[in-house]
Design a protein around this motif. Structure first.
Motif, mmCIF file in Angstrom:
data_model
loop_
_atom_site.group_PDB
_atom_site.id
_atom_site.type_symbol
_atom_site.label_atom_id
_atom_site.label_comp_id
_atom_site.label_asym_id
_atom_site.label_seq_id
_atom_site.Cartn_x
_atom_site.Cartn_y
_atom_site.Cartn_z
ATOM 1 N N PHE A 208 36.582 36.268 53.184
ATOM 2 C CA PHE A 208 36.927 36.495 51.144
ATOM 3 C C PHE A 208 36.665 38.163 50.934
ATOM 4 O O PHE A 208 36.476 38.335 49.941
ATOM 5 C CB PHE A 208 35.954 35.619 51.250
ATOM 6 N N PHE A 209 35.369 38.039 51.388
ATOM 7 C CA PHE A 209 34.619 39.318 51.503
ATOM 8 C C PHE A 209 35.891 40.916 50.991
ATOM 9 O O PHE A 209 34.942 41.824 50.470
ATOM 10 C CB PHE A 209 33.458 39.833 51.275
ATOM 11 N N GLN A 210 36.817 40.471 52.003
ATOM 12 C CA GLN A 210 36.963 42.062 51.891
ATOM 13 C C GLN A 210 37.720 42.502 50.821
ATOM 14 O O GLN A 210 38.507 43.244 50.528
ATOM 15 C CB GLN A 210 38.274 41.980 53.278
ATOM 16 N N ALA A 211 38.582 41.311 49.954
ATOM 17 C CA ALA A 211 39.225 42.206 49.160
ATOM 18 C C ALA A 211 38.010 42.826 47.591
ATOM 19 O O ALA A 211 38.777 43.469 47.397
ATOM 20 C CB ALA A 211 39.353 40.742 48.118
ATOM 21 N N GLN A 212 37.268 43.098 48.006
ATOM 22 C CA GLN A 212 36.442 43.809 47.556
ATOM 23 C C GLN A 212 36.234 45.372 47.762
ATOM 24 O O GLN A 212 35.824 46.445 47.119
ATOM 25 C CB GLN A 212 34.664 43.777 47.508
ATOM 26 N N PHE A 213 37.012 45.328 48.936
ATOM 27 C CA PHE A 213 37.197 46.540 49.194
ATOM 28 C C PHE A 213 38.517 46.822 49.288
ATOM 29 O O PHE A 213 38.755 48.588 50.011
ATOM 30 C CB PHE A 213 36.408 47.376 51.004
ATOM 31 N N ASP A 214 39.700 46.880 48.798
ATOM 32 C CA ASP A 214 40.991 46.981 49.081
ATOM 33 C C ASP A 214 41.502 46.752 47.413
ATOM 34 O O ASP A 214 41.627 47.965 46.385
ATOM 35 C CB ASP A 214 41.805 46.569 50.277
ATOM 36 N N PHE A 215 41.752 46.018 47.327
ATOM 37 C CA PHE A 215 42.098 45.275 46.381
ATOM 38 C C PHE A 215 41.320 45.618 44.509
ATOM 39 O O PHE A 215 41.855 46.214 43.962
ATOM 40 C CB PHE A 215 43.084 44.014 45.712
ATOM 41 N N MET A 216 40.352 44.690 45.194
ATOM 42 C CA MET A 216 39.766 44.956 43.357
ATOM 43 C C MET A 216 39.001 46.058 42.523
ATOM 44 O O MET A 216 38.645 46.783 41.313
ATOM 45 C CB MET A 216 38.485 44.195 44.029
ATOM 46 N N PRO A 217 39.055 47.130 43.796
ATOM 47 C CA PRO A 217 38.388 48.694 43.120
ATOM 48 C C PRO A 217 39.455 49.365 42.815
ATOM 49 O O PRO A 217 39.175 49.316 41.438
ATOM 50 C CB PRO A 217 38.363 49.663 44.875
ATOM 51 N N LEU A 218 40.414 49.297 43.307
ATOM 52 C CA LEU A 218 41.558 49.758 42.541
ATOM 53 C C LEU A 218 42.457 48.638 41.065
ATOM 54 O O LEU A 218 42.629 49.802 40.348
ATOM 55 C CB LEU A 218 42.918 49.538 43.185
ATOM 56 N N TYR A 219 41.603 47.302 41.581
ATOM 57 C CA TYR A 219 42.569 46.539 39.841
ATOM 58 C C TYR A 219 42.016 46.886 38.880
ATOM 59 O O TYR A 219 41.892 47.111 38.119
ATOM 60 C CB TYR A 219 42.756 45.264 40.563
ATOM 61 N N ALA A 220 40.321 47.294 38.862
ATOM 62 C CA ALA A 220 39.480 47.012 38.312
ATOM 63 C C ALA A 220 39.609 49.303 36.969
ATOM 64 O O ALA A 220 39.880 48.636 36.202
ATOM 65 C CB ALA A 220 38.329 47.608 39.057
#
Lengths: 430, 322
Positions: A208-220
């Motif tokens: 679950f936490f992997q989204a924090q290191f690909d999608f989330m930074p770029l979405y932010a």
């Protein structure tokens, strides 16, 4: 005889259940504990740099407080810190403070009754808000309490290997990585030139936490600081979310990132020319990699000083099993004081979550220019969704992402919409 | 009829029964502790162990599976309402859960027959080896006693896109590679587990082979049977009870699959193609704080395993009277 045996066994089981259930009574979460002082136990992270900081902090406190001693220890080994803490809460054996509490787990710990609302201390809210400024908002609970002390962040950025960039004929000092088009062109050059097997290699696994290191930074970055869930609604199925997902899908489709998990660190082992990590990596890569760091890319190239990213924060929780919570609160303030924050920065390179970070530690950033960018970036970060269902929301999102983006299976917009529906349902529960 | 049966036949009273109990009932002490109280004392530790480690968790799992349950801190006042079969309905309509049961079904179809055949053949071969016997037995047993975590790295090296297996197969290797291929991920895990656990089952068969009378092989040989015919006509029937045990153990162990998909495919990927029910239970119960839902999946899994085990026992000849 058989019937009697059955009855005896059933009675024994019933008595056992009753006895075991009865064992779960008690605990230290009483109003007395809030004002009680005395010895306490704390857990800190088990990486080398944080252990050094933890030991030094404990020593400094103990020297001045003979009646309120801290027993500090590394967090017990387990699959993850969150699972160890969750089990300790249930067993009533959680320490007073854990200096490694992931924001994604806080809502669940709160629901379990395992955390103390720090605003129950007279100066609780004021201390947190004074130290962390506006950033503190995203760590308050929906009811307005603080069940975590915002402590430190690792604003995620793009690390790149200057030697590999040079080998690919790219400018290692001014890499073209700010827009999606630039990033893709640079990635293609890196791979096609043979300078690196992969341009970048975020973990392609389903945790679950992997989204924090690909999608989330770029979405932010793309949205100027929007989290995955805002005001109880999933946000990521919008135009920006599709842009970000399409960007990563292109990376995977063209083989610029690996779809297989790599043992160890892809960037450190030379498997990829870039990594998407926080400043903790500086101490890890050290002298082994000739690295540089830039903000994450956006569609049109956002200036560095305006780019948002994911925080990768770790906070401090004060646990309800603590019998001397007054001491724990004083220790918490001591451990997040300017002096201790300076020590943390010095020893670990991680960013204390202070509103005035660059000014407060100007000398440090002057002496360590590599960290300046991270210090500046620390003021523009987003956090995981709040509430007890954070992990499930992130898992639902990750499942959709793995399928549509990494595996390239099915329609991308449909996948994001489906995930958003699930996340909305979970958000409405929380 | 055995002599024991004769002694308990209607109308024949034992001397102890007639000695002071006109009603014919046993004394309370005997009714509670049986004829031999010492036996009850000796079996008590195991009985307590079974109650605490098996019966209590099983009953408790059933209880929490019909509640909106979550683990809380001691003394915390929390609401855990009764939800009836809601968790079961959610589990049985969740595509991820259904997929995980399908996955474990695929796993069992590959793993169990392969385990039985390979371990029996290898045990038979090892039983006849004269030189290096100890070395060979230890060699097969080492993977079993080595932690999965330790050997997973080797398999990742073997089965990744640039790994040894794909390199040897060249264009015949699947694309995407084994562990990220939705069709090959589960069979690859099944192969891994088969290889890893083979040593244990070989030992079971080796023990069983010691009980097959040598005279049977000699008779078969006298009748003109070759090695293959002896294997099918003497060895296989001779180790039947061991085969049933291997079938049951392999099934139960396989149904509880967790570590391998978790480590080899990074949490059950790709797209849940290697997620097992226990992996989903772990995600739901431990990571996502929904032990009630996880328990419902667990109860369904127990029933699933019981049905398969029962079928195996029934049709593989587990009963001695066959």
């Amino acid at each position: 005889m058989h019937r009697r045996t059955l009855m005896t066994a059933t009675a024994t089981v019933a008595v056992t259940i009753f006895a075991l259930t009865a064992c779960s009574g008690g605990g230290g979460n009483t109003s007395d504990a809030l004002t009680s002082t005395g010895d306490i136990t704390i857990w800190y992270s088990n990486n080398e740099q944080e252990v050094a900081w933890g030991k030094a902090m404990v020593e400094a406190w103990n020297a001045d407080h003979p009646d309120e001693q801290i027993k500090g220890q590394e967090i017990p080994a387990g699959k993850s810190s969150e699972e160890v803490i969750g089990a300790a809460i249930t067993a009533g054996t959680a320490p007073c403070l854990v200096f490694n509490t992931a924001p994604s787990a806080v809502g669940q710990f709160q629901k379990q009754g395992g955390l103390v609302d720090l605003t129950t201390f007279d100066d609780g809210a004021s201390y947190i808000e004074e130290r962390s400024g506006e950033a503190a908002d995203q760590y308050s609970s929906p009811e307005g309490g603080y069940f975590q002390m915002p402590w430190k962040s690792n604003p995620v950025m793009i690390f790149y290997n200057k030697d590999m960039f040079a080998a690919a004929g790219l400018d290692p000092e001014n890499p073209a990585l700010s827009t999606y088009d630039d990033f893709l062109a640079t990635s293609r050059t890196l791979v096609q030139s043979g300078a690196a097997p992969f341009a970048i290699h975020p973990a392609p696994t389903s945790e679950f936490f992997q989204a924090q290191f690909d999608f989330m930074p770029l979405y932010a970055a793309e949205t100027g600081g929007t989290g995955l869930v805002e005001d109880g609604e999933a946000t990521f199925a919008d135009e920006e979310g599709v842009d970000v997902a399409t960007f990563w899908k292109t990376i995977y489709d063209e083989g610029l990132a690996g779809k297989e998990q790599i043992q160890g660190d892809a960037f450190a082992s030379g498997q990829s020319a870039m990594a998407i990590v926080g400043p903790w990596a500086v101490a890890v890569y050290g002298e082994d990699v000739n690295w540089g760091a830039v903000p994450v890319p956006t569609q049109d190239g956002t200036p560095a000083e305006e780019t948002y990213t994911f925080s990768d924060a770790k906070n401090v929780g004060l646990y309800s099993a603590c019998e001397n919570q007054a001491t724990a609160w004083e220790v918490l303030k001591f451990a997040t004081s300017e002096e201790q924050d300076g020590q943390l920065l010095e020893l670990t390179g991680q960013m204390p979550m202070r509103s005035d970070l660059p000014e407060t530690f100007a000398d440090y950033f002057e002496a360590n220019p590599a960290y300046t960018t991270f210090g500046d970036q620390a003021g523009r970060t987003i956090e995981v969704p709040a509430g007890p269902n954070t992990v499930e929301m992130l898992q639902d999102f990750r499942d959709a992402y793995t399928k549509a983006v990494i595996s390239g299976d099915g329609d991308l917009e449909d996948a994001l919409n489906d995930a958003a529906e699930k996340v909305n349902a979970l958000a409405s529960e929380g | 009829m055995s002599s024991d049966t004769l002694g308990r036949s209607p109308g024949v009273r034992s001397p102890r029964r007639t000695s002071g109990k006109a009603s014919g009932k046993l004394p309370v002490r005997q009714r509670v502790f049986g004829k031999h109280p010492l036996g009850a004392l000796f079996s008590a530790p195991y009985l307590i162990f079974v109650l605490l480690v098996f019966a209590y968790p099983l009953i408790f799992a059933g209880y929490i599976s019909v509640h909106d349950y979550f683990f809380s801190a001691p003394g915390a006042v929390v609401d855990r309402p009764f939800t009836g079969i809601e968790n079961y309905v959610t589990a049985l309509t969740d595509p991820r859960v259904l997929r995980s049961f399908l996955n474990v079904g695929i796993f069992l179809i590959i793993n169990v027959p392969l385990t039985v055949v390979l371990s029996l053949v290898l045990a038979t071969a090892l039983n006849k080896v004269v030189r290096f016997r100890a070395f060979l037995r230890v060699s097969y047993y080492i993977p079993y006693v080595t932690a999965s975590v330790a050997v997973v790295g080797v398999w990742l090296f073997l089965f990744n896109g640039n790994g040894l297996v794909s390199t040897l197969l060249g264009p015949l290797a699947p694309d995407p590679a084994w562990l990220i291929n939705p069709y090959w991920a589960m069979p690859t895990i099944a192969l891994f587990v088969t290889w890893k656990q083979l040593g244990f089952y070989i030992l079971l068969y080796l023990a069983a082979l010691q009980n097959v009378p040598n005279e049977l092989y000699e008779s078969a040989s006298t009748d003109g049977a070759g090695a293959v015919r002896s294997f099918f006509s003497v060895t296989i029937p001779g180790v039947r009870s061991a085969t049933v045990l291997v079938l049951l153990l392999a099934t139960v162990t396989g149904a509880n699959l967790f570590t391998e998909p978790y480590l080899l495919t990074g949490g059950g990927g790709p797209n849940g193609a290697s997620a097992s029910p226990v992996l989903i239970m772990y995600q739901q119960g431990i990571q996502q704080g929904k032990p009630g839902y996880a328990a419902a999946i667990g109860v369904v899994l127990v029933i699933f395993v019981l049905v398969i085990a029962l079928l195996q026992y029934r049709y593989a000849g587990g009963r001695d009277d066959k």
